[in-house]
Every structure is written in structure tokens, then in C-alpha cells.
Design a protein around this motif. Structure first.
Motif, PDB file in Angstrom:
ATOM      1  N   ASP A   1      48.014  15.948  60.495  1.00 57.49           N
ATOM      2  CA  ASP A   1      49.029  15.334  61.357  1.00 57.49           C
ATOM      3  C   ASP A   1      48.682  13.921  61.763  1.00 57.49           C
ATOM      4  O   ASP A   1      49.473  13.255  62.438  1.00 57.49           O
ATOM      5  CB  ASP A   1      49.247  16.192  62.609  1.00 57.49           C
ATOM      6  CG  ASP A   1      47.964  16.473  63.345  1.00 57.49           C
ATOM      7  OD1 ASP A   1      48.031  16.731  64.550  1.00 57.49           O
ATOM      8  OD2 ASP A   1      46.884  16.444  62.708  1.00 57.49           O
TER       9      ASP A   1
ATOM     10  N   LYS B   1      48.391   7.392  60.838  1.00 55.18           N
ATOM     11  CA  LYS B   1      48.016   6.979  62.191  1.00 55.18           C
ATOM     12  C   LYS B   1      47.447   5.570  62.162  1.00 55.18           C
ATOM     13  O   LYS B   1      46.622   5.237  61.316  1.00 55.18           O
ATOM     14  CB  LYS B   1      46.984   7.968  62.752  1.00 55.18           C
ATOM     15  CG  LYS B   1      46.393   7.596  64.095  1.00 55.18           C
ATOM     16  CD  LYS B   1      47.381   7.837  65.204  1.00 55.18           C
ATOM     17  CE  LYS B   1      46.727   7.630  66.569  1.00 55.18           C
ATOM     18  NZ  LYS B   1      47.674   7.808  67.666  1.00 55.18           N
TER      19      LYS B   1
ATOM     20  N   SER C   1      56.020  14.332  68.999  1.00 55.39           N
ATOM     21  CA  SER C   1      55.116  14.667  67.893  1.00 55.39           C
ATOM     22  C   SER C   1      54.012  15.612  68.353  1.00 55.39           C
ATOM     23  O   SER C   1      53.640  16.546  67.628  1.00 55.39           O
ATOM     24  CB  SER C   1      54.525  13.386  67.308  1.00 55.39           C
ATOM     25  OG  SER C   1      53.837  12.645  68.308  1.00 55.39           O
TER      26      SER C   1
ATOM     27  N   ASN D   1      53.469  19.406  66.894  1.00 57.51           N
ATOM     28  CA  ASN D   1      52.183  19.720  66.278  1.00 57.51           C
ATOM     29  C   ASN D   1      51.529  20.926  66.960  1.00 57.51           C
ATOM     30  O   ASN D   1      51.023  21.851  66.304  1.00 57.51           O
ATOM     31  CB  ASN D   1      51.260  18.505  66.346  1.00 57.51           C
ATOM     32  CG  ASN D   1      49.887  18.813  65.781  1.00 57.51           C
ATOM     33  OD1 ASN D   1      49.765  19.268  64.651  1.00 57.51           O
ATOM     34  ND2 ASN D   1      48.854  18.573  66.573  1.00 57.51           N
TER      35      ASN D   1
ATOM     36  N   LEU E   1      56.340  15.743  57.447  1.00 52.22           N
ATOM     37  CA  LEU E   1      56.991  14.659  58.189  1.00 52.22           C
ATOM     38  C   LEU E   1      57.498  13.599  57.214  1.00 52.22           C
ATOM     39  O   LEU E   1      56.716  13.041  56.442  1.00 52.22           O
ATOM     40  CB  LEU E   1      56.014  14.015  59.177  1.00 52.22           C
ATOM     41  CG  LEU E   1      55.576  14.853  60.374  1.00 52.22           C
ATOM     42  CD1 LEU E   1      54.534  14.096  61.188  1.00 52.22           C
ATOM     43  CD2 LEU E   1      56.770  15.181  61.254  1.00 52.22           C
TER      44      LEU E   1
ATOM     45  N   ASN F   1      59.007  10.883  58.459  1.00 48.54           N
ATOM     46  CA  ASN F   1      58.591   9.696  59.212  1.00 48.54           C
ATOM     47  C   ASN F   1      58.066  10.166  60.568  1.00 48.54           C
ATOM     48  O   ASN F   1      58.169  11.336  60.933  1.00 48.54           O
ATOM     49  CB  ASN F   1      59.742   8.692  59.382  1.00 48.54           C
ATOM     50  CG  ASN F   1      60.964   9.311  60.025  1.00 48.54           C
ATOM     51  OD1 ASN F   1      60.978  10.485  60.337  1.00 48.54           O
ATOM     52  ND2 ASN F   1      61.993   8.506  60.223  1.00 48.54           N
ATOM     53  N   GLU F   2      57.501   9.236  61.316  1.00 50.39           N
ATOM     54  CA  GLU F   2      56.865   9.583  62.586  1.00 50.39           C
ATOM     55  C   GLU F   2      57.917   9.971  63.618  1.00 50.39           C
ATOM     56  O   GLU F   2      58.969   9.334  63.745  1.00 50.39           O
ATOM     57  CB  GLU F   2      56.047   8.400  63.093  1.00 50.39           C
ATOM     58  CG  GLU F   2      55.244   8.710  64.361  1.00 50.39           C
ATOM     59  CD  GLU F   2      54.431   7.518  64.838  1.00 50.39           C
ATOM     60  OE1 GLU F   2      53.816   7.610  65.910  1.00 50.39           O
ATOM     61  OE2 GLU F   2      54.420   6.499  64.129  1.00 50.39           O
TER      62      GLU F   2
ATOM     63  N   LYS G   1      58.870   9.642  66.899  1.00 50.96           N
ATOM     64  CA  LYS G   1      58.569   8.778  68.033  1.00 50.96           C
ATOM     65  C   LYS G   1      59.327   9.224  69.273  1.00 50.96           C
ATOM     66  O   LYS G   1      60.367   9.867  69.196  1.00 50.96           O
ATOM     67  CB  LYS G   1      58.929   7.322  67.699  1.00 50.96           C
ATOM     68  CG  LYS G   1      58.151   6.744  66.528  1.00 50.96           C
ATOM     69  CD  LYS G   1      58.569   5.305  66.256  1.00 50.96           C
ATOM     70  CE  LYS G   1      57.813   4.719  65.076  1.00 50.96           C
ATOM     71  NZ  LYS G   1      58.220   3.324  64.796  1.00 50.96           N
TER      72      LYS G   1
END
Length: 640
Positions: A171, A175, A265, A269, A281, A283-284, A286
Motif C-alpha cells: 500500500d 509513496k 486511504s 487499508n 489502486l 490512483n491514490e 486522497k
């Protein structure tokens, strides 16, 4: 190194070429299968010659000629100059996809042509950003200066320089980390790096450094996920820079959450890890959220979590896909058909909020809508359409039109004179009316009879003297009744019109002056004039079967002509009404009444004004006409 880059670029190009070939092979196979089942027109020949027409018109023309259901994205604006002869529709569609970079979405027997979007475009391999990391091996001191560098690149560079293996949880892919440390031990430096970027780091027995997101256990009474009763019951908290007021409980696969201003997120998770759910995922995720739910399933938890955000989820097999609603991998297409009403104007009634993020096309052939977007938005739109897809009541309207006309005419009087009258015997009728014409001979015989009484001597009249007696009374009653029946849908107008047409002659004289000579040219033209009875009814059905009707009635009739070639006069009567009745009740509309009275007479001056004498020395005519129109209306609701 350069040789490796060249080889990798070449291999990527081959992969994309192979994928392109695979795409057309898959399209061809789908077209073949569809031609064998529900769309045999794909195997029929096409003979079309196109010069400068749009690709949309061409595809529609093929669809019409081969009886195929096709839909074309309006953003496709290519022009075609081609001549196709003795080729199948399947081959033509495959040619268009290859030469104009198109793709076909298959929705049952419907072929939807759209622009092809390459899933992953080949990217040139650029030189990687230099990670500013240094290591003093003698004193084992680590230094780094990181500014928005990826965790994967940072871990790789630290591992290369220190010889210490650094890994991170899935995950944390993608980052980005930042931090500055100078001449610190490797344990202290990595701990500070994890703290500065909301992570935790631990060392395994085999001397591996593992980076993970922060997850702190809040309830020390719960151990190894088993409570005192032996049920699976896990409580854990999430650490967030802005708050530490979060609690999550997972019991028997049901999720209870009480979180305030927590990262989306982190929440996904933590819950997914506890339930051993696999996810990917796009995309992130947010943003933060505040959420409080009790005993919700995993998918219900995701629906509530993503509600009101730009994110959604989709399940493929055992893997959940998360990302933005508009991403290709999360977009769905669906045909929503209506059962009880027509698709016409339905788009106008859909709220603007429900249309956001959803592409909607009207498909009249199947009385439905083709929608494309995220699954939650499609579900919300479909739920609204099902609410308005109700049976529209049919209103059957019986109309009874009664037109009653009454007339009464009385004509009496005596007329006498000198003139050329028949010399024969008295002529005329006694029944049903008195109309006698007496000549001079008959009158003299009558006078002689009176003279014979010996009291009165009236003498005699001249040979050309005549006397006329008249007494007549006429009565008439005419009833006109018609019972038309009409039907209309609730909220739609129904019209009824009954009328007649008469013609009159119009004569036009034109003067033509030609070299001092004036001639007259005459033209004749017959023109029409209409008189009719028109009824307009617009019913509105309420929930308790009350029917509100807007009624308009217009009646026109002809009056007498002033001459045989002149147009008749015209009398108009109309009214508007708004009423409410119960289902099956009858109402009466009246008031369109016409009354006329005429009283005329002729006689000797002064004497014709004296009562009784005016009937002897003159003629009198009295007439009276009554005309009354009454309309009965009975509406009945029919639920089909």
C-alpha cells in the motif's frame, strides 16, 4: 546501460504492436460471434460509395441497409471517401476501426462505436532523478536530503549504499517522501524518515528493514483478534496527523467505524487488511472523511465511504479495484429500458445532479437510455428512472352534445285592393292554414247575401276588386344529439371538432386601360366559410382518482344571407372552464342559449294601431326562436 534502454524500448514497442493486433483479432471474433447469433446482418454484403460524408452517417447507413443496431459517439467527426462493393458489414466495421482508430462496445445486439483510447501509452525512459543519499561506511553514518522523492527509489538507493535491505508494504507503492538527516546512525535515520512521512519502520530477525503505514492498537484488552467469547473481534485505531480520535471494530466480518477526519486511504487499508481483502489502486485515494457506521458488510462500508467523493470501486473476481469514478477501468455501460412510458422527453426530467459524471444517450429503438459512467452513479440514475417509470393513466371521455331549437310564428291579416286578379272562383286553403283570395264576383255574392237581409245595403264592388284573408301559426322543435367518445393520456390535450362549410361567390371587376380604350374584366371566385363546434379537454388525474379538467368550448353557426351570392353571417359562442370531478361522474355544461323575438305588422295608418281593428285592417307577423346548447361530459380512468 544504454543498450538495455534500447532493448527495453524495442520490446515495449513490440508489446504494443502485439496488443494492437490482439485488439483487432478480438473485435473480429466478437463480430463473427454476433453475426452467428442476434445480428445476421453483419454477414450480409454492403455496396456503398461515399465521397466526403461523415463517418457517423456512413455507419448509420450500413446499419439501416443491413438491419443492425448501431450507435456512434458524436465526437467522432472523420470524413470518409471510399467505395465498398461485395464486402460484408463485418469487414467494413473492422476496416473503419483499423483506419480511424475506433473501438466497438458490444451491448447485447447493439454496436456502439467510440474513439479508441490507448490504455497505457509507451513512455520514453528518461534518466532517473538522482536520490541525494550518502553513507560513511567506516562510522556507519547515513545522510540524506529528500524532496518529494519516491519511497521505492529512496529505498533502492539506501540499500545500494548501506547494504541494508529495505522493503515496504504494497500500500506504499507510489509513496512520496521528504526529509533531511545528516550523519546519523542507520537505525535512527530510518526511524526519523518513517516518522516524518507518517510511516513506521521495524527490523526483522534476519536484519531486514520494513516500512509500513502507522496502525496503532488502541484496545489492549483485545489480543490476537480473539475476544473472551472466542469470536473474531478486532479493534484498532488509526494515527492521523490531525486527529487520533478513531476506532474501528471488525466482528464476524461486519465492520463498525467511528472515525473523525481520518484519511480515506488509511481507512480502506486498515479494514481491507483485517478482512484479508485483496485490492488494487488505480490512483491514490486522497482526502479525509468522518464516518460512523455499525455492523456493515465490506461493500456497504465502501459505498458509504466513497459516497460524495470522486472515488468508486469495482469487483473483478476476488479483487476490488479502487480509483477515480471516470477512469476507464471503473467505468460501466448499461442499457436502461422503460416499461410503462416512452423515452421521449425523459432526459428533460432527470435532475442535473444525477447527470454529472454520466454519459447518457437516448436509444429510441429499444425505448431506453444508454448510460456510461461509474457503477454507483448509474445505480442512482437507474433508481430514479424506475421511480418515474410508472403506468400513465388513460382517460376515456364520453361527450353528449344536445342542441335544442324551438320556433313559433303567427301571421294574420286581411288585405284588399284593386288590380289584376283571377276572375274565377275563390281560391286558397283552409287547413292547415287559412289563406283565401276572393275575387270581385265572390265578394259581390257575399254582399248580396248581406243586402238580402233587408236591413243593410252595402252595394257592390268593382270587377277588379280583390280581398285576401290570411291566418297561419307555425311551431317547430329540433333536437340534435351526438355522442362522440375520445381518449387521451393523463396530462395530454384531447380535441373534438364538428363543423360545416358553406361557399359564397366573390365577383371582382378589373378596369383595363389600353390605348385610350377602357375594358372591364370580371373574375369570379368561390370562397369558403366554416362554422363548427370545437371542444378541447385537458385532464389531470390526482392520487385519489379526482380528475381536474380544463375545458374549452367554441360554437359558431351561420345566419341568413343578405343576398343569394353574399356570404352568410356568423354567430360565435365560446366559454372556458376548469372543473374537478370524481372518476366516472358526469357533469353538465350549459348556458350557451340564444333567444330572439320578432313582431312586425302592416296596415292603415292610425287604424292599424287600434286593438282588434288592426287585425282587420292590416297584417301582423309575430315570431319567437329559442336555441339552447347543452354538453354532458363523463371522464373515466383506465389503468392498463
Amino acid at each position: 546501460m544504454k543498450a538495455r534502454i534500447v532493448i527495453l524500448t524495442f520490446l515495449l514497442g513490440l508489446c504494443f504492436f502485439a496488443r494492437s493486433q490482439d485488439r483487432f483479432a478480438i473485435l473480429e471474433q466478437k463480430l463473427i460471434e454476433l453475426g452467428k447469433t442476434s445480428s445476421p446482418g453483419l454477414n450480409e454484403k454492403v455496396d456503398l460509395s461515399i465521397n466526403g460524408a461523415s463517418i457517423q452517417e456512413f455507419i448509420r447507413a450500413v446499419g439501416v441497409s443491413n438491419n443492425l443496431n448501431v450507435n456512434v459517439d458524436p465526437t467522432i467527426d472523420a470524413k470518409i471517401v471510399n467505395n465498398f462493393s461485395k464486402v460484408t458489414a463485418q469487414e467494413v466495421f473492422l476496416f473503419l476501426c483499423k483506419n480511424y482508430n475506433l473501438d466497438i462496445n458490444f451491448i447485447g445486439p447493439i454496436l456502439s462505436f467510440v474513439k479508441y483510447v490507448t490504455p497505457i501509452a509507451p513512455v520514453k525512459l528518461a534518466s532517473a532523478k538522482k536520490i541525494n543519499v550518502s553513507y560513511e561506511s567506516t562510522a556507519e553514518l547515513l545522510s540524506f536530503d529528500l524532496q518529494n522523492d519516491t519511497l521505492s527509489a529512496t529505498a533502492r538507493e539506501i540499500t545500494k549504499q548501506t547494504g541494508k535491505n529495505i522493503i515496504f508494504s504494497p500500500d506504499l507503492i507510489g509513496k512520496v517522501v521528504s526529509g533531511f538527516v545528516q550523519n546519523s546512525s542507520i537505525n535512527s535515520a530510518l526511524e526519523k524518515l518513517a516518522f516524518a512521512n507518517d510511516m513506521k519502520v521495524s527490523v526483522t530477525p534476519d536484519n531486514f528493514y520494513i516500512f509500513e503505514k502507522k496502525i496503532a492498537v488502541q484496545d489492549p484488552a483485545v489480543k490476537n483478534g480473539i475476544n473472551a467469547n472466542g469470536a473474531n473481534n478486532t479493534n484498532f485505531g488509526l494515527t492521523n496527523p490531525s486527529t487520533n480520535n478513531s476506532n474501528i471494530s471488525v466482528k464476524d466480518g461486519l465492520i463498525s467505524v467511528n472515525a473523525q477526519n481520518i484519511a480515506i486511504s488509511d481507512l480502506v487499508n486498515a479494514v481491507s487488511r483485517e478482512l484479508n481483502m485483496e485490492y488494487f489502486l488505480f490512483n491514490e485515494l486522497k482526502g479525509n472523511t468522518t464516518l460512523k457506521i455499525n455492523d456493515a458488510g465490506y461493500e456497504d462500508f465502501l459505498k458509504l465511504l466513497f459516497n460524495g467523493t470522486d472515488f468508486t470501486f469495482k469487483k473483478e473476481g476476488e479483487i476490488y479495484l479502487f480509483g477515480d469514478r471516470n477512469l476507464e477501468g471503473l467505468r460501466q455501460s448499461k442499457l436502461i429500458t422503460l416499461k410503462n412510458r416512452t423515452i421521449e422527453k425523459v432526459l428533460d426530467f432527470i435532475p442535473a445532479e444525477l447527470k454529472k459524471g454520466v454519459d447518457i444517450k437516448t436509444f429510441s429503438d429499444l425505448n431506453g437510455l444508454i448510460v456510461s459512467g461509474s457503477q454507483p452513479r448509474i445505480n442512482e440514475l437507474e433508481a430514479f428512472i424506475r421511480q418515474i417509470d410508472l403506468v400513465v393513466p388513460l382517460v376515456h371521455i364520453e361527450v353528449i352534445i344536445a342542441d335544442i331549437r324551438k320556433s313559433n310564428t303567427i301571421s294574420t291579416g286581411i288585405s284588399a285592393g284593386i288590380g289584376a286578379k283571377p276572375a274565377g272562383a275563390t281560391t286558397g286553403t283552409l287547413v292547415p292554414q287559412v289563406s283565401l283570395s276572393l275575387n270581385a264576383t265572390s265578394i259581390n255574392n257575399l254582399i248580396s247575401g248581406i243586402n238580402g237581409l233587408g236591413i243593410i245595403n252595402l252595394g257592390s264592388v268593382t270587377p277588379n276588386f280583390y280581398l285576401t284573408l290570411q291566418a297561419l301559426e307555425e311551431q317547430g322543435a329540433l333536437k340534435i344529439r351526438s355522442t362522440p367518445q375520445i381518449a387521451t393520456l393523463n396530462g395530454h390535450e384531447a380535441k373534438l371538432k364538428i363543423g360545416s362549410t358553406v361557399y359564397y361567390l366573390e365577383v371582382q371587376n378589373n378596369l383595363i386601360n389600353n390605348v385610350g380604350n377602357t375594358t372591364v374584366s370580371q373574375s369570379q371566385q368561390y370562397k369558403s366559410l366554416d362554422a363548427d363546434l370545437s371542444i378541447t379537454i385537458n385532464p389531470q388525474v390526482s392520487g385519489d382518482e379526482q380528475i381536474t379538467m380544463s375545458i374549452g368550448v367554441t360554437q359558431s353557426s351561420f345566419t341568413e344571407r343578405i343576398s343569394t351570392t353574399a356570404p352568410p353571417g356568423k354567430l360565435n359562442r365560446d366559454f372556458q372552464s376548469l372543473i374537478r370531478v370524481k372518476n366516472g361522474e358526469m357533469i353538465m355544461l350549459g348556458g350557451l342559449e340564444e333567444n330572439s323575438t320578432s313582431n312586425s305588422g302592416r296596415g292603415l295608418p292610425l287604424i292599424s294601431r287600434i286593438p282588434i281593428l288592426k287585425w282587420i285592417f292590416g297584417t301582423r307577423t309575430r315570431s319567437k326562436n329559442d336555441n339552447k346548447l347543452t354538453i354532458f361530459i363523463k371522464p373515466t380512468i383506465i389503468y392498463s
